[in-house]
Design a protein around this motif. Structure first.
Motif, PDB file in Angstrom:
ATOM      1  N   LYS A  14       1.113  -0.890   0.124  1.00  0.00           N
ATOM      2  CA  LYS A  14       0.353  -0.080  -0.144  1.00  0.00           C
ATOM      3  C   LYS A  14       1.091   1.351   0.070  1.00  0.00           C
ATOM      4  N   VAL A  15       1.057   2.191  -1.072  1.00  0.00           N
ATOM      5  CA  VAL A  15       1.549   3.304  -1.138  1.00  0.00           C
ATOM      6  C   VAL A  15       0.772   4.788  -1.547  1.00  0.00           C
ATOM      7  N   GLN A  35       7.926   2.518 -13.086  1.00  0.00           N
ATOM      8  CA  GLN A  35       6.604   2.431 -13.168  1.00  0.00           C
ATOM      9  C   GLN A  35       6.240   0.922 -12.454  1.00  0.00           C
ATOM     10  N   LEU A  36       5.165   0.930 -11.598  1.00  0.00           N
ATOM     11  CA  LEU A  36       4.851   0.391 -10.744  1.00  0.00           C
ATOM     12  C   LEU A  36       3.175  -0.161 -10.970  1.00  0.00           C
ATOM     13  N   VAL A  57      -3.667   3.808 -14.765  1.00  0.00           N
ATOM     14  CA  VAL A  57      -3.296   4.424 -13.856  1.00  0.00           C
ATOM     15  C   VAL A  57      -1.829   3.968 -13.708  1.00  0.00           C
ATOM     16  N   THR A  58      -1.093   5.531 -13.497  1.00  0.00           N
ATOM     17  CA  THR A  58       0.465   5.101 -13.204  1.00  0.00           C
ATOM     18  C   THR A  58       1.142   5.664 -11.605  1.00  0.00           C
ATOM     19  N   VAL A  59       1.893   4.529 -11.129  1.00  0.00           N
ATOM     20  CA  VAL A  59       2.776   4.541 -10.300  1.00  0.00           C
ATOM     21  C   VAL A  59       4.151   4.634 -10.294  1.00  0.00           C
ATOM     22  N   GLY A 100       4.308   9.932  -7.949  1.00  0.00           N
ATOM     23  CA  GLY A 100       3.697  10.253  -8.496  1.00  0.00           C
ATOM     24  C   GLY A 100       2.913   8.675  -8.195  1.00  0.00           C
ATOM     25  N   ILE A 101       0.933   9.462  -8.087  1.00  0.00           N
ATOM     26  CA  ILE A 101       0.113   8.351  -8.933  1.00  0.00           C
ATOM     27  C   ILE A 101      -0.945   9.189  -9.357  1.00  0.00           C
TER      28      ILE A 101
END
Length: 102
Positions: A14-15, A35-36, A57-59, A100-101
């Motif tokens: 959880k981030v 990238q996660l 969505v990019t994390v 960033g999310i």
């Protein structure tokens, strides 16, 4: 409050933005970013969990450093046969900071 659950080295974490995560070794791009893959996104009251919406969505995370985990010792022993074996292992890890999310 925006947070996401991402795949990080075989586990899920959880981030939030600013969270520091230690995970299995990953290779960064030339800028030192990773990238996660998100599994779940919570944006206030809205929860996103379907694959089609999560594809948008990019994390992003910045690699802070590469390190090695603690040494674990594996010992095998068989009684009355004289068989003993000792082995050690240290996992390669990477520490990242979520930037960033989106």
């Amino acid at each position: 409050m925006v947070y996401a659950v991402v795949r990080a080295g075989g586990r899920q974490e959880k981030v939030e933005v600013g969270t520091i995560v230690t995970m299995d070794r990953v290779k960064a791009d030339k800028d030192g970013n990773v990238q996660l893959t998100p599994v779940l996104l919570v944006d206030g009251e809205k929860i996103t969990s379907d694959a089609k919406s999560l594809a948008k969505v990019t994390v992003t995370a910045e690699v802070l450093n590469d390190l090695r985990g603690p040494k674990i010792v594996i010992q095998k022993f068989k009684n009355k046969t004289g068989y003993k074996k000792r082995q050690g292992h240290r996992q390669d890890l990477t520490r990242v900071k979520i930037t960033g999310i989106k």
